[in-house]
Scaffold this active site. Structure first.
Site, PDB file in Angstrom:
ATOM      1  N   GLU A   1      61.244 -10.159  47.499  1.00  0.00           N
ATOM      2  CA  GLU A   1      60.042 -10.945  47.956  1.00  0.00           C
ATOM      3  C   GLU A   1      58.787 -10.088  48.788  1.00  0.00           C
ATOM      4  OE1 GLU A   1      62.432 -15.143  47.297  1.00  0.00           O
ATOM      5  OE2 GLU A   1      62.178 -14.743  49.378  1.00  0.00           O
TER       6      GLU A   1
ATOM      7  N   CYS B   1      52.437  -9.880  53.773  1.00  0.00           N
ATOM      8  CA  CYS B   1      53.731  -9.756  54.275  1.00  0.00           C
ATOM      9  C   CYS B   1      55.272  -8.587  52.714  1.00  0.00           C
ATOM     10  CB  CYS B   1      54.516 -10.936  55.061  1.00  0.00           C
ATOM     11  SG  CYS B   1      56.184 -10.661  54.896  1.00  0.00           S
TER      12      CYS B   1
ATOM     13  N   CYS C   1      69.371  -5.210  53.314  1.00  0.00           N
ATOM     14  CA  CYS C   1      68.945  -5.125  54.857  1.00  0.00           C
ATOM     15  C   CYS C   1      70.455  -4.795  54.960  1.00  0.00           C
ATOM     16  CB  CYS C   1      68.031  -6.060  55.303  1.00  0.00           C
ATOM     17  SG  CYS C   1      67.944  -5.631  56.998  1.00  0.00           S
TER      18      CYS C   1
ATOM     19  N   CYS D   1      71.310  -9.216  61.383  1.00  0.00           N
ATOM     20  CA  CYS D   1      70.823  -9.760  62.371  1.00  0.00           C
ATOM     21  C   CYS D   1      71.398 -10.761  61.991  1.00  0.00           C
ATOM     22  CB  CYS D   1      69.292 -10.114  62.722  1.00  0.00           C
ATOM     23  SG  CYS D   1      68.878  -8.043  62.790  1.00  0.00           S
TER      24      CYS D   1
ATOM     25  N   CYS E   1      68.865 -14.548  60.648  1.00  0.00           N
ATOM     26  CA  CYS E   1      68.329 -13.723  59.074  1.00  0.00           C
ATOM     27  C   CYS E   1      68.988 -14.084  58.246  1.00  0.00           C
ATOM     28  CB  CYS E   1      68.251 -12.327  59.514  1.00  0.00           C
ATOM     29  SG  CYS E   1      66.499 -11.909  58.568  1.00  0.00           S
TER      30      CYS E   1
ATOM     31  N   GLY F   1      64.083  -5.398  54.250  1.00  0.00           N
ATOM     32  CA  GLY F   1      64.282  -4.527  54.711  1.00  0.00           C
ATOM     33  C   GLY F   1      63.883  -3.851  56.575  1.00  0.00           C
ATOM     34  N   GLU F   2      64.309  -3.168  56.362  1.00  0.00           N
ATOM     35  CA  GLU F   2      64.372  -2.426  57.679  1.00  0.00           C
ATOM     36  C   GLU F   2      63.190  -0.774  58.148  1.00  0.00           C
ATOM     37  OE1 GLU F   2      64.408  -2.750  60.815  1.00  0.00           O
ATOM     38  OE2 GLU F   2      63.523  -0.300  61.404  1.00  0.00           O
TER      39      GLU F   2
ATOM     40  N   SER G   1      56.760  -3.498  60.960  1.00  0.00           N
ATOM     41  CA  SER G   1      57.788  -4.419  62.811  1.00  0.00           C
ATOM     42  C   SER G   1      59.063  -3.686  63.018  1.00  0.00           C
ATOM     43  CB  SER G   1      58.095  -5.336  61.706  1.00  0.00           C
ATOM     44  OG  SER G   1      58.827  -6.190  62.637  1.00  0.00           O
TER      45      SER G   1
ATOM     46  N   SER H   1      61.296  -6.595  67.033  1.00  0.00           N
ATOM     47  CA  SER H   1      62.432  -7.519  66.944  1.00  0.00           C
ATOM     48  C   SER H   1      62.817  -7.275  68.083  1.00  0.00           C
ATOM     49  CB  SER H   1      62.898  -7.823  65.632  1.00  0.00           C
ATOM     50  OG  SER H   1      61.756  -7.752  64.797  1.00  0.00           O
ATOM     51  N   LEU H   2      62.705  -7.947  69.552  1.00  0.00           N
ATOM     52  CA  LEU H   2      63.808  -7.521  70.852  1.00  0.00           C
ATOM     53  C   LEU H   2      64.260  -9.061  70.284  1.00  0.00           C
ATOM     54  CD1 LEU H   2      63.526  -6.351  72.840  1.00  0.00           C
ATOM     55  CD2 LEU H   2      61.605  -7.939  74.197  1.00  0.00           C
ATOM     56  N   HIS H   3      64.173 -10.801  70.272  1.00  0.00           N
ATOM     57  CA  HIS H   3      64.494 -11.522  70.172  1.00  0.00           C
ATOM     58  C   HIS H   3      65.587 -12.237  71.645  1.00  0.00           C
ATOM     59  CE1 HIS H   3      63.272 -11.757  66.615  1.00  0.00           C
ATOM     60  NE2 HIS H   3      63.990 -10.141  65.500  1.00  0.00           N
TER      61      HIS H   3
ATOM     62  N   ASN I   1      63.828 -19.603  61.713  1.00  0.00           N
ATOM     63  CA  ASN I   1      63.122 -20.846  60.116  1.00  0.00           C
ATOM     64  C   ASN I   1      64.811 -21.202  59.716  1.00  0.00           C
ATOM     65  OD1 ASN I   1      60.091 -20.873  60.136  1.00  0.00           O
ATOM     66  ND2 ASN I   1      60.271 -18.735  60.154  1.00  0.00           N
TER      67      ASN I   1
ATOM     68  N   CYS J   1      59.137 -15.945  58.240  1.00  0.00           N
ATOM     69  CA  CYS J   1      59.964 -15.371  57.995  1.00  0.00           C
ATOM     70  C   CYS J   1      61.321 -15.146  57.865  1.00  0.00           C
ATOM     71  CB  CYS J   1      60.210 -15.067  60.463  1.00  0.00           C
ATOM     72  SG  CYS J   1      58.035 -15.084  60.457  1.00  0.00           S
TER      73      CYS J   1
END
Ligand code: SAH
Length: 352
Positions: free
Chosen positions: A73, A86, A93, A97, A100, A158-159, A190, A212-214, A289, A332
Site C-alpha cells: 500500500e 508515503c 515487515c 512492533c 503496528c 517495511g523497514e 524512517s 521510531s522511538l516510542h 491509530n 500510520c
C-alpha cells in the site's frame, strides 16, 4: 545525451511507452521496447478518504519463479502547501512492533528500487502530476505549490534499512535533477533503529532521518519495538548524535506513538527530553491509530497536550501529527496488503 533524453521522457513527462519518445530514432525506440517496458504495476484498488487522503493497493509482477505476487500500500496525503507520498519499502515487515498493523502481516520480500520508484510514478499518474495531465476531480490536491507530490516519506510498510541498497537507489532517482527532482530535504527515511546502517544512510543518501522511538526505557521499548533487544536506546541515540548531515537546520525527527497508560506520562516526557540532549531533534507525537484486534488505545487529548508541552518547553518542536485517512485504514501503522484487510475494514466500521 541519450540517457538525459530517456530520463526526461520517463521521469519528467511520465511517458509510459517508448513509441511516444519522438526525439529518439525509430530504430532505437524499437530496440528499447523489445527489451524493456514502461508499463505500470497494477493498481488493485484506489480508496479516497473523507479528508482527501488517497490510498492505493499496488500489485507488482513476480520477480522470480517463487514469487507468488507482491502487494503493497502507498498513501498520498495532501495539505494546503504540500503533498506527501508515503511509500513502502518491503512487502510485509519483520519487526513485529506491538502496536503496528503491518507487523501482524507475514514478511514476503524486499521491494526492488524500481518498485519503490513506481509508487511515485503511479501516484503522479493518478494525480495528473505530469506536464499536460489533469488532476482528478473527486478529491483534494494541494493548491500552494506547482508539484502535487512535493515530499516523500518512507513510512509505509517495511523497514527501509533492511532493504538498504534499494532504498538508497530509489532516493537517488527521486532526488536526481534529471529524474524526479525532489529535494533531499523533502525525502525522509524512517527507521525503527537499525543502528549499523544509520551512518551509511546519512553518508550515501543525504536523506532526512526519522527514528521510531516510542519509549524512553529499554524495558518498555523491548516490548513495543522488539528490535530494541538488539540495539538499545543509548546506542541508537549515540548513532543519531553522529548522524552525517544532522544539524540544527536538518533535525532528526523522533516519532513517538501515544499509547494510553503505556508511554504517555509526564515522567516519560521528561525522560525523553533528558535522553535527547545533544541531538538536533524534533519530536513528532503520533496519536495511536487503532486497528482490528489491537489491545492498545490512544492517549486522551489532554494527556497528549501535556506531554507535548513538556517537550516543547524544553526547547524542542513537538507537533502532534493529525491522523489522516483513518477511515480507509491509511493512517500510520494501519497498512496491510493481504485481501483480509477488507474484512478488517468491515470489522473496524462495525466497532465504530
Ligand atoms: N519500519 C519503519 C517505517 C515505518 S514508519 C519505522 O519503524 O520507522 C511508520 C510509523 O508509524 C512508525 O513510526 C511506526 O512506529 C508508526 N506506527 C505504527 N503503527 C502505528 C499505529 N497503530 N498508530 C500510530 N503510529 C503507528
Amino acid at each position: 545525451m541519450r540517457t538525459a533524453q530517456l530520463w526526461h521522457w520517463i521521469y519528467y513527462r511520465g511517458t509510459s511507452s517508448f513509441e511516444e519518445m519522438l526525439n529518439i530514432s525509430k530504430a532505437f525506440r524499437l530496440r528499447l521496447s523489445e527489451r524493456f517496458t514502461l508499463a505500470r504495476p497494477q493498481i488493485v484498488s484506489e480508496q479516497l478518504s473523507r479528508d482527501g487522503t488517497r490510498k492505493w493497493l499496488i500489485r507488482f509482477d513476480p520477480v522470480d519463479v517463487r514469487d507468488r505476487g507482491a502487494e503493497v500500500e502507498c498513501v498520498y496525503i495532501q495539505d494546503e502547501d504540500r503533498g506527501t507520498l508515503c511509500v513502502s519499502s518491503q512487502v510485509g515487515c519483520t519487526l513485529t512492533c506491538a502496536f503496528c498493523h503491518t507487523g501482524t502481516q507475514k514478511f514476503v520480500r524486499n521491494l526492488t528500487a524500481q518498485e519503490i520508484i513506481a509508487q511515485l510514478i503511479i501516484a503522479r499518474d493518478r494525480l495528473g502530476d505530469f506536464p499536460e495531465r489533469a488532476p482528478p476531480e473527486d478529491g483534494i490536491v494541494p493548491t500552494g505549490g506547482s508539484r502535487f507530490v512535493s515530499n516523500i516519506v518512507f513510512m509505509g510498510m517495511g523497514e527501509p534499512l533492511y532493504n538498504f541498497e534499494n532504498v538508497r537507489d530509489a532516493v537517488a532517482v527521486f532526488s536526481d535533477g534529471d529524474g524526479l527532482s525532489l529535494s533531499k530535504r523533502r525525502i525522509t527515511v524512517s527507521t525503527a533503529g537499525v543502528v549499523p546502517r544509520l551512518h551509511e544512510l546519512g553518508a550515501e543518501t543525504g536523506a532526512m532521518l526519522a527514528i521510531s522511538l516510542h519509549a524512553v526505557r529499554d524495558e518498555l521499548r523491548d516490548k513495543l519495538v522488539p528490535l530494541n533487544r538488539k540495539y538499545k536506546i543509548a546506542e541508537l541515540l549515540q548513532a543519531c548524535r553522529t548522524y552525517p548531515g544532522a544539524s540544527n537546520a536538518r533535525r532528526i525527527t523522533f516519532e513517538y506513538v501515544m499509547l494510553k497508560g503505556i508511554n504517555d506520562s509526564p515522567a516519560d516526557a521528561r525522560e525523553l527530553v533528558r535522553l535527547l540532549k545533544g541531538v538536533p531533534a524534533k519530536i513528532n507525537l503520533i496519536p495511536f491509530n487503532p486497528w482490528p484486534g489491537t489491545a492498545f488505545e490512544c492517549s486522551d487529548d489532554a494527556t497528549i497536550e501535556a506531554f507535548s508541552s513538556i517537550v516543547f518547553n524544553a526547547g524542542y518542536a513537538s507537533p502532534v501529527r493529525t491522523p489522516r485517512g483513518r477511515d480507509i485504514l491509511a493512517a500510520c501503522g494501519q497498512l496491510k496488503s493481504e485481501t483480509e484487510k477488507l474484512r478488517a475494514r468491515a470489522l473496524l466500521a462495525a466497532e465504530g
